[in-house]
Design an enzyme around this catalytic site. Structure first.
Site, mmCIF file in Angstrom:
data_model
loop_
_atom_site.group_PDB
_atom_site.id
_atom_site.type_symbol
_atom_site.label_atom_id
_atom_site.label_comp_id
_atom_site.label_asym_id
_atom_site.label_seq_id
_atom_site.Cartn_x
_atom_site.Cartn_y
_atom_site.Cartn_z
ATOM 1 N N GLU A 326 1.174 -1.240 -0.039
ATOM 2 C CA GLU A 326 0.363 -0.247 0.168
ATOM 3 C C GLU A 326 0.667 1.464 0.291
ATOM 4 O OE1 GLU A 326 -3.208 -1.798 3.348
ATOM 5 O OE2 GLU A 326 -2.050 -0.974 4.043
ATOM 6 N N CYS A 327 0.604 1.827 -0.852
ATOM 7 C CA CYS A 327 1.208 3.235 -0.855
ATOM 8 C C CYS A 327 2.940 3.718 -0.674
ATOM 9 C CB CYS A 327 0.658 4.438 0.003
ATOM 10 S SG CYS A 327 1.341 6.002 -0.111
ATOM 11 N N GLY A 328 3.003 3.511 0.095
ATOM 12 C CA GLY A 328 4.715 3.860 0.458
ATOM 13 C C GLY A 328 5.022 2.165 0.196
#
Length: 443
Positions: A326-328
């Site tokens: 997720e994301c990073g």
């Protein structure tokens, strides 16, 4: 549970987080067992709560979660606790659609008394109509008192107390205007720099709360008015876990944005091991790997130089291992990440695309991803972006905002890897069939 309260405000910037942290630490210092909560999808405030209270903080969110799940979370985490403190989000009545999803809706549903934190900077008796409005706007919301922030003097507070009396809201105290109780900012929220002495900060605010706020009266006003709900027990044994299901979660300074209830769910499913992409040489043995969001952009050189870990992640993904990023975490799986100056740092090379911090622009909001017939709920909050390329990776899901408007948020799929910018919520039994099906190969 002896007392419970929700800390609300008229708007962001009123001082909810500062007061919440000070109150949590003050209650902890009194040897009370404190349970913190956070309204909405924020995963940074919850980390501050944990540090101040010594207990994990839990998100309550009526977009990502069903009402039954919110009630169950609140009941299960407040069991055997003395005090529950819930920090609101934005203004008390601000939701994703009118009042829907707001702190006020949470307070109403769980019957939590509300204490308003009011920004008293550059105002005095004029807070009276504001207090009156918040007390009477919705009779289902029980506003029991107010605490004022940024108060210049005792004389200033005397005007505010008079306003409370005339508005019919009890004055519970104030926080004086002090520079040393301001948390330094960062682009994703409140700072968690290693050189920021959070313990000392929390103690300073707690000292002010003890001195200027009537905590005893606050606890008296916020006693529960109904018998606590018994939490629902969830059967996790209906899935075949032979041999035992092994789960590896990335957790270090670069990857730390995760929901407490999601992690508790994973602990209930199998054996959980934590690892550090910054420092560890390789992945632990796992049937499922979770790469949460965080601050990879602040540790690009260290992440890129840990070649053995990058190779371990790449081999795991290529061999068909289940991995959610997720994301990073998704950025970490890309071929590389560019910093703000455009310098490229090679990463895992699982997703053949690049992420960049150049020309940072905020993207945020609730997301619903339609994926293989299931509706995945989550939240997007980031300043980075995927570099535009000739042959972009296709998304395996259609995305909409909280109001049902189509958006370009992607969910990428490669082998058994699922990755995207959305921080997904999967702990709710009412909506997590997609996640359990994915884990156990039933998609």
């Amino acid at each position: 549970m002896q007392s419970h309260l929700l800390i609300g405000a008229a708007s962001s910037g009123s001082g909810k987080t500062t007061f919440t942290l000070g109150l949590l630490r003050a209650l902890k210092n009194r040897s009370l067992k404190v349970q913190p909560f956070k309204c909405g999808p924020d995963y940074i405030d919850t980390r501050h709560h944990r540090m101040a209270a010594g207990s994990p903080s839990v998100n309550l969110d009526l977009f990502m979660m069903s009402e039954a799940h919110v009630c169950d979370l609140y009941a299960s985490y407040t069991e055997n606790r003395d005090v529950a403190v819930t920090e609101g989000v934005m203004g008390l009545f601000d939701g994703y659609d009118g009042m829907k999803g707001s702190s006020a809706e949470i307070a109403c549903m769980l019957e939590i008394p509300v204490v308003l934190i009011v920004n008293a900077k550059s105002t005095a008796y004029s807070v009276a109509p504001l207090l009156y409005g918040f007390k009477h706007f919705n009779k289902s919301i029980r506003v029991v008192g107010a605490v004022f922030n940024f108060v210049a003097s005792e004389s200033h507070y005397s005007f505010l107390k008079q306003a409370c009396e005339d508005a019919g809201v009890e004055a519970l105290g104030y926080l004086p205007k002090r520079v040393d109780v301001e948390i330094p900012s960062r682009h994703l929220g409140l700072s968690l720099d290693e050189d920021f002495c959070f313990g000392e900060f929390a103690d300073r605010v707690a000292e002010l709360v003890e001195k200027y706020v009537d905590i005893d009266r606050l606890l008296e006003l916020t006693q529960p008015t109904r018998t606590p709900v018994v939490p629902i027990s969830v059967d996790f044994h209906s899935y075949d876990r032979t041999p035992p299901f092994a789960i590896a979660i990335a957790r270090d300074a670069a990857f730390s944005f995760m929901y407490e209830a999601n992690i508790r769910y994973l602990h209930q499913l199998g054996e959980v091991t934590y690892f550090s992409p910054l420092k560890d040489a390789s992945l632990p043995k796992a049937d499922f790997v979770y790469l949460p969001g965080g601050y990879p952009e602040l540790y690009l050189a260290a992440l890129s130089s840990n070649q053995s870990m990058l190779q371990s992640i790449r081999q795991y993904a290529e061999s068909g291992g289940k991995l959610l990023a997720e994301c990073g975490g998704m950025m970490y799986l890309c071929d590389g990440i560019r910093d703000k100056e455009g310098k490229v740092y090679p990463m895992a090379g699982v997703l053949h695309q690049s992420a960049t911090m150049e020309n940072m622009k905020l993207r945020l909001g609730y997301r619903t991803l339609l994926y293989k017939g299931s509706h995945l709920k989550g939240h997007e909050f980031h300043y980075s972006r995927i570099v535009r390329q000739k042959n972009p990776l296709p998304s395996c899901a259609a995305a909409t905002t909280a109001k049902g408007v189509e958006t370009d948020t992607s969910l990428f799929s490669y082998n058994n890897v699922r990755a995207g910018y959305t921080h997904l919520y999967w702990a709710d039994p009412a909506t997590n069939e997609w996640f359990t099906n994915y884990l156990y190969g039933k998609e």
